[in-house]
Write an enzyme that holds these catalytic residues in place. Structure first.
Site, short mmCIF file in Angstrom:
data_model
loop_
_atom_site.label_atom_id
_atom_site.label_comp_id
_atom_site.label_asym_id
_atom_site.label_seq_id
_atom_site.Cartn_x
_atom_site.Cartn_y
_atom_site.Cartn_z
N ASP A 148 -10.66 2.20 -3.67
CA ASP A 148 -11.18 1.81 -2.36
C ASP A 148 -12.70 1.74 -2.35
O ASP A 148 -13.29 1.24 -1.39
CB ASP A 148 -10.72 2.80 -1.29
CG ASP A 148 -9.26 2.63 -0.93
OD1 ASP A 148 -8.66 1.61 -1.31
OD2 ASP A 148 -8.71 3.53 -0.26
N ASP B 125 0.83 -1.20 0.00
CA ASP B 125 0.00 0.00 0.00
C ASP B 125 0.87 1.26 0.00
O ASP B 125 2.04 1.23 0.37
CB ASP B 125 -0.93 0.00 1.21
CG ASP B 125 -2.31 0.55 0.90
OD1 ASP B 125 -2.43 1.32 -0.07
OD2 ASP B 125 -3.26 0.24 1.64
#
Length: 763
Positions: free
Chosen positions: A572, A502
């Site tokens: 997301d 990430d």
């Protein structure tokens, strides 16, 4: 290897004549490459057929199965673009390059001539490929052809300034399967003093005059990525750019230009390109007074400089370009094939994306051994192949305020380390993955307290936090060593098969106080080089480990990071209806085979929208299938449906991930419908996913006219989810399915259907 040198043969004469562009034609001392070329539509089989040089016209021609790319050396010694488009026939003539004259004294030939790679000098006012400041203050750079070599299906051309010893090697390599051309430049300082590069772009693509070009590009924001934009090109400049230190989701480094706006996705001439770079970047689309288009891409000049000492060189990112005469749909299918067969790790024999479960939405930061093992048992029961534990397993990580940078296993949550959990996951028939965010640090961490100088910063200035974290300066060799060291240790001590890598904020204060002042702006390049080297070294040592590129959604997806990661996280936002549009946009530039898509809970956390489990699964089954829902809240019926749907996905996984994608109906705009069709590479199967937002006034679902089938083959139709219309035919020819179409029955709100066509083998 074959080499020609204009300077060695005296073509341009003394320097003062070179500047005037006096061209003296001479014969070269090496034989001309035989002008052999495969028939139209056939793959070029040898190096000499794919790359040709004509000594008489000083013209280079690169041929693929369906594309020709032609440029030459004009009378001024410049590399001049001549043609890029549908494959020319072997006997088709190509006039020699000749610099264009301007329409007035204001329009110098250097700007009117479509150059392949231009230095800033000689009156150039369009975007230069290279701009240099020399120690004496001179900034004039005029690049002329010197020589070329052809080796290993790669053309390398050397340019040199007319008086200073600055050399530029341009490389061209055309992919044999897709005709996509990779271009880059290497700048070398052969002078006796350092100089400063202020602008450096990888390549320029030129298109001939037309008044009906349409530019497409992708824009977005967090939770709203991958929006396809379209605009007509007029004289002027369009700048696509990220100044964020990474690729960015506000605009992606991809473009497509179509000649005229076609109503059909699979009709029309389209030129497209993408940068292989994961840092700050820029693509300029310039349209001149003759409606010619010039596309220049590479590092953004904003806040950029790079000092080259004598003997040093700098290589640009690759700038890829391709052509399709089957519309924007054909362009994206070419890119998909190129990415899967030539870019991603393991290509062309990469592993298909396994069905994945991620624990984030079930547990958040509250991870522990017992809770993760319980989720793993539930995930295995529905056919999941990879179990991933997300954030919260390391350091003092109880929330996002602390712990980043301290990459040791939290002893309270995992008293015996990760091994018992990993063993449990393996015993259930799944491999194990882990979330990491290696490039970031929380100020509340042992690492930051020990090394506050390791972050990007300007001395004695505020340090702006994003998500309570700062960005480690990966350009520093000590930071690079630390990041590689803890990841290597983690993978060496634990049987981990997957890292969800990430990257949850953009840069701020991009300073590097420890570096000499004149070299501090090199942080933009050296950071990315070190990132790539860490990923490459990890993959070399731990060859079984796969990696996902994730950045707050789709903020770092490009052909640079995809060379070193196996999949990408598009957004997301996992709302299944929103994802139809997000995934549609993503696939214009990137393959469904690298696109992860999760089934999460209903109502969705993004919009509060309620959808059925079937709808959520079918939305996610159009890419790499993942499940992120809280399995602790599922009913027995949910588990049964999920197991069935996972099985259905596995039966079409190869077709969806590696097949040819056709967008039958786009979900963008006000469309009530979305339909995609994926056709297997060998044509044996087609998988069709159809979605309805809301029925309106009893209107039936549109007839679906399929594509990409063998018109003479017979296919049987199988409805897996949803219903076919009453009386629908279930066995017919490819011609029938493509021209008569398929009738399905969808009514209500947020409905979905999934069916397949299976080709029957001839008896």
């Amino acid at each position: 290897m074959r080499e020609r040198s204009f300077f060695q043969s005296g073509v341009f004469g003394p320097p003062q004549h070179r500047r005037l562009g006096i061209f003296l034609a001479v014969a070269f001392c090496v034989p001309v490459i035989a002008p052999r070329c495969p028939a139209l539509g056939q793959s070029a089989s040898t190096e000499s057929e794919r790359i040709q040089y004509d000594d008489t016209t000083h013209t280079f021609r690169m041929d693929g199965a369906g594309v020709s790319y032609v440029f030459g050396v004009n009378q001024n010694g410049e590399l001049q673009s001549l043609y890029w488009g549908k494959r020319l026939r072997p006997a088709d003539p190509m006039p020699p390059a000749r610099a264009d004259g301007g329409t007035s004294a204001f329009d110098l030939p250097v700007n009117a001539t479509p150059q392949e790679f231009a230095g800033w000098g000689g009156g150039l006012v369009v975007v230069p490929n290279l701009k240099i400041t020399f120690p004496d203050g001179n900034r004039d750079l005029v690049l002329h052809y010197v020589s070329h070599t052809i080796q290993n299906n790669t053309l390398t051309i050397t340019l040199k300034d007319i008086s200073r010893d600055v050399a530029v090697d341009l490389t061209y390599k055309m992919d044999e399967e897709t005709d996509i051309l990779a271009r880059s430049a290497r700048i070398e300082n052969r002078t006796q003093l350092p100089f400063t590069i202020e602008d450096v772009f990888a390549a320029t693509w030129n298109l001939g005059p037309s008044n009906d070009y349409q530019l497409r590009y992708l824009t977005g924001r967090w939770a709203g990525e991958w929006n396809l934009q379209q605009t007509a090109l007029h004289p002027g400049k369009v700048v696509l750019e990220s100044r964020r230190g990474s690729t960015g989701d506000e605009v992606n480094p991809w473009f497509a230009i179509e000649r005229s706006s076609q109503p059909d996705q699979d009709v029309g001439d389209v030129w497209f390109g993408a940068l292989g770079w994961s840092g700050s970047w820029q693509i300029n689309v310039e349209t001149d007074w003759q409606n010619r288009v010039r596309i220049t891409g590479g590092n953004t000049p904003f806040d950029f400089s790079y000092v080259l000492a004598p003997g040093q060189s700098l290589e640009t990112p690759r700038f890829y370009g391709g052509y399709s005469n089957t519309g924007i749909g054909g362009a994206s299918r070419l890119l998909h094939r190129f990415e899967l067969d030539s870019i991603v790790p393991g290509a062309p024999h990469r592993r298909l994306r396994p069905v994945l479960y991620n624990s984030w939405e079930a547990t958040g930061f509250d991870v522990n051994e017992a809770g993760q093992e319980a989720l793993a048992e539930k995930a295995a029961s529905i056919g999941v192949e990879r179990f991933v534990m997300d954030d919260g397993w390391f350091g003092e990580r109880k929330d996002d305020h602390a712990g980043l940078g301290d990459w040791y296993v939290n002893p309270q949550k995992f008293p015996q380390g990760l091994k018992p959990l990993i063993d449990k996951v393996h015993s259930l028939g799944m491999d194990f993955g882990l979330w990491v965010e290696p490039e970031m640090v929380n100020p509340n961490s042992d690492l930051y307290r020990k090394h506050p100088d390791w972050v990007l910063n300007f001395a004695d200035r505020p340090r702006t936090e994003g998500r309570h974290q700062l960005v480690l300066n990966l350009a520093r060799d000590d930071v690079r060593a630390y990041v590689y060291g803890f990841l290597d240790k983690l993978l060496s001590e634990n049987d981990i098969s997957f890292l969800k890598w990430d990257y949850n904020r953009n840069w701020s204060e991009p300073g590097w106080p420890a570096a000499p002042v004149e070299k501090q702006k090199e942080v933009y390049v050296k950071y990315v080089h070190n990132l790539y080297s860490i990923l490459a070294d990890l993959r070399e040592k731990h060859q079984h480990v796969e990696i996902e590129s994730c950045s707050g959604g789709g903020a770092r997806v490009d052909l640079g990071i995809l060379r070193l990661t196996d999949e990408a996280w598009p957004s997301d936002n996992t709302d299944p209806f929103d994802r139809l549009g997000i995934q549609d946009g993503f696939t214009y530039a990137y393959a469904p085979g690298v696109m992860m898509a999760w089934v999460t809970d209903s109502p969705s956390g993004m919009n509060g929208r309620s959808t059925s489990l079937v709808y959520r699964f079918l939305s996610s089954m159009q890419g790499g299938l993942g499940i992120g829902a809280n399995l602790n809240k599922w009913t027995t019926e949910d588990f049964a449906a999920a197991k069935r749907l996972v099985g259905e996905y596995k039966a079409v996984r190869t077709t969806v991930q590696d097949g040819a994608l056709y967008r039958l109906i786009s979900p963008v705009g006000e469309s009530e419908y979305s339909v995609t069709e994926s056709v297997a590479r060998d044509g044996h199967q087609a998988a069709i996913f159809a979605f309805l937002h809301s029925s309106q006034k009893g209107q039936p679902y549109p007839q679906l006219y399929l594509r990409g089938l063998d018109p003479n083959a017979v296919y049987s139709l199988h409805a897996h989810e949803g219903k076919l219309a009453d009386g629908a035919v279930q066995r017919a020819s490819g011609d029938y399915w493509m021209h008569h179409g398929v009738s399905i029955s969808l009514r209500g709100d947020f409905q979905a259907a999934f069916f397949t066509l299976e080709r029957e083998e001839a008896q």
